[in-house]
Write an enzyme that holds these catalytic residues in place. Structure first.
Site, PDB file in Angstrom:
ATOM      1  N   HIS A 229       0.829  -1.222   0.000  1.00  0.00           N
ATOM      2  CA  HIS A 229       0.000   0.000   0.000  1.00  0.00           C
ATOM      3  C   HIS A 229       0.857   1.264   0.000  1.00  0.00           C
ATOM      4  CE1 HIS A 229      -3.895  -2.069   0.627  1.00  0.00           C
ATOM      5  NE2 HIS A 229      -3.200  -2.907   1.365  1.00  0.00           N
TER       6      HIS A 229
ATOM      7  N   ASN B  50     -10.437  -2.897   2.227  1.00  0.00           N
ATOM      8  CA  ASN B  50     -10.174  -2.795   0.786  1.00  0.00           C
ATOM      9  C   ASN B  50     -11.459  -2.424   0.064  1.00  0.00           C
ATOM     10  OD1 ASN B  50      -7.380  -3.416   0.644  1.00  0.00           O
ATOM     11  ND2 ASN B  50      -7.802  -5.615   0.715  1.00  0.00           N
TER      12      ASN B  50
END
Length: 451
Positions: free
Chosen positions: A88, A160
């Site tokens: 990420h 997510n």
């Protein structure tokens, strides 16, 4: 594909001693085929019992801290790449508020979800596999990391834009991420390496289908949903317990990019999603998401037709319909991206009274792993991370800080030491053998015994 690979493996184990070698290369091939594979080892060189399954209480139970190999894997993984996040790394975010619009106090006593509550928030979007300089429009899952600045302390939810994930056991997570990164020899990403992992991990099929489908590339971060993916525990004022999943449904509507559009934008504006969010908020077009929950009675988990804590599966809405809770709105851009967004630490172990963890193996590992991935022991003092309660005060005082906040910290420490416990966290009854093995569905086990 999996059957084909299994067939190749069986072919490779055939006794080849009766085959007459044609030349030295054939002899070497035969020797390699008959050679015993060396086991995977720990950093100390000790063979490990499994490189796929964590040590748990029963096949569905929680993982154990004594699983030193899992902890070693996570610790090494978190320190592989500095200074960007692993994974990420590429992302952006904004500040906003969460407002409760429906009464769910029957399910949780958490102050953030009580009727009429309004809580400041920070939301960071991201891609998973790419580096900090990678294009926003690559085909990749998007991170949806949310921090609630509640009156009871920070509550962090790391989700997510998909309700499932590729793996259910944290021991495979490090391997999965590495399969999406650059090769050690060529320093380029390798599609064969990615698909090797997916095809050899059948549990990833659900998430791969989502990723390679129409919703694989959102048009903007504003036009995608967010999910906790993990299952959490809610506890109400009467100590009744419920299993829950979070669904943040975009109020802007789902919009996607075709592969051709995404490729074009990757070459013309690598920061397309980041720019879109900033400019939308800057012009007063504040994006919002409606929070809906799936709520499962505590006892249902034991008899449900599949493991409800499996991160590769969803709960059918017909069994557990969505329940409206509130609205999340982003209305303020950061003024210093590095200190307010890039240094923000999202730690799933930041749970407030009325909210707890489930036996989801991936969630339990992330409670530990993401804390070690945070920006350091002073992370609670960073601009984006200080909570409204007194967490971290004792640690800060013990560091010998001599700044103007010293007396205020001493006051907060006295509050901590003299305060009362927050209450029952929500006990779980566990039983099972401590083991590493694949879960076998009860129906399959019963059928096997009948045969």
């Amino acid at each position: 594909m999996v059957r084909r690979i299994a067939g190749i493996r069986r072919m490779c184990t055939v006794d080849m001693t009766s085959v007459a070698p044609v030349d030295s290369r054939a002899t070497e091939t035969i020797a390699m085929a008959n050679e015993t594979r060396k086991p995977t080892t720990t950093d100390a060189g000790t063979p490990v019992p499994s490189d796929e399954h964590s040590l748990t209480v029963g096949p569905d139970g929680p993982i154990l801290l004594q699983d030193h190999y899992l902890i070693e894997q996570m610790a090494n993984f978190n320190r592989e790449r500095i200074p960007e996040r692993q994974p990420h790394a590429k992302g952006g975010g904004a500040f906003g508020r969460f407002e409760v619009t429906h009464d769910v106090s029957a399910f949780t006593k958490a102050a953030v979800f009580q009727p009429g509550a309004r809580t400041d928030t920070l939301l960071r979007f991201s891609s998973v596999a790419g580096e900090r300089g990678s294009p926003d429009t690559w085909r990749d899952p998007r991170g949806f990391a949310l921090k609630f600045y509640t009156s009871e302390g920070n509550y962090d939810m790391v989700g997510n834009n998909t309700p499932v994930f590729f793996v259910r056991d944290p021991l495979k997570f490090q391997h999965f991420i590495r399969s999406q990164k650059r090769r050690a020899d060529s320093n380029v990403r390798d599609h064969d390496m990615q698909w090797d992992f997916w095809t050899l991990s059948p549990e990833s099929a659900h998430q791969v289908t989502v990723l390679m489908g129409d919703r694989g590339i959102p048009k903007t971060w504003r036009n995608m949903n967010g999910y906790s993916s993990h299952t959490y525990l809610w506890l109400n004022a009467d100590d009744e317990r419920f299993w829950v999943k979070y669904h943040f449904k975009t109020d802007q509507g789902i919009e996607i990019l075709t592969q051709e559009e995404a490729d074009r934008l990757a070459g013309t504006d690598g920061d397309y999603h980041t720019r879109d969010l900033y400019t939308a908020i800057d012009r007063g077009d504040h994006p919002s998401w409606t929070l809906k929950m799936q709520i499962m009675p505590f006892a249902d988990a034991e008899t449900y037709r599949f493991n409800p804590f499996d991160l590769t599966k969803v709960w059918p809405h017909g069994d557990y319909p969505l329940v409206d809770v509130g609205r999340l709105t982003l209305d303020r851009n950061p003024t210093d991206y590095h200190t307010e967004i890039e240094q923000a630490a999202f730690e799933p172990n930041n749970l407030v009274p009325g909210i707890g963890a489930s036996p989801d193996k991936m969630l339990l590992a992330r409670l530990f792993s993401l804390r070690r991935r945070a920006p350091g022991p002073a992370r609670c003092q960073l601009q984006a991370d200080p909570g409204q309660s007194s967490e971290g005060a004792l640690a800060q005082l013990q560091q010998g800080r001599g700044d103007a906040r010293g007396e205020r910290l001493r006051s907060r420490v006295r509050t901590q030491l003299e305060g009362r416990p927050a209450g029952r966290p929500g006990a779980l009854s566990l039983h099972g053998e401590v083991e590493r093995r694949r879960r076998v569905h009860p129906r399959r086990l019963h059928a096997a015994r009948r045969r």
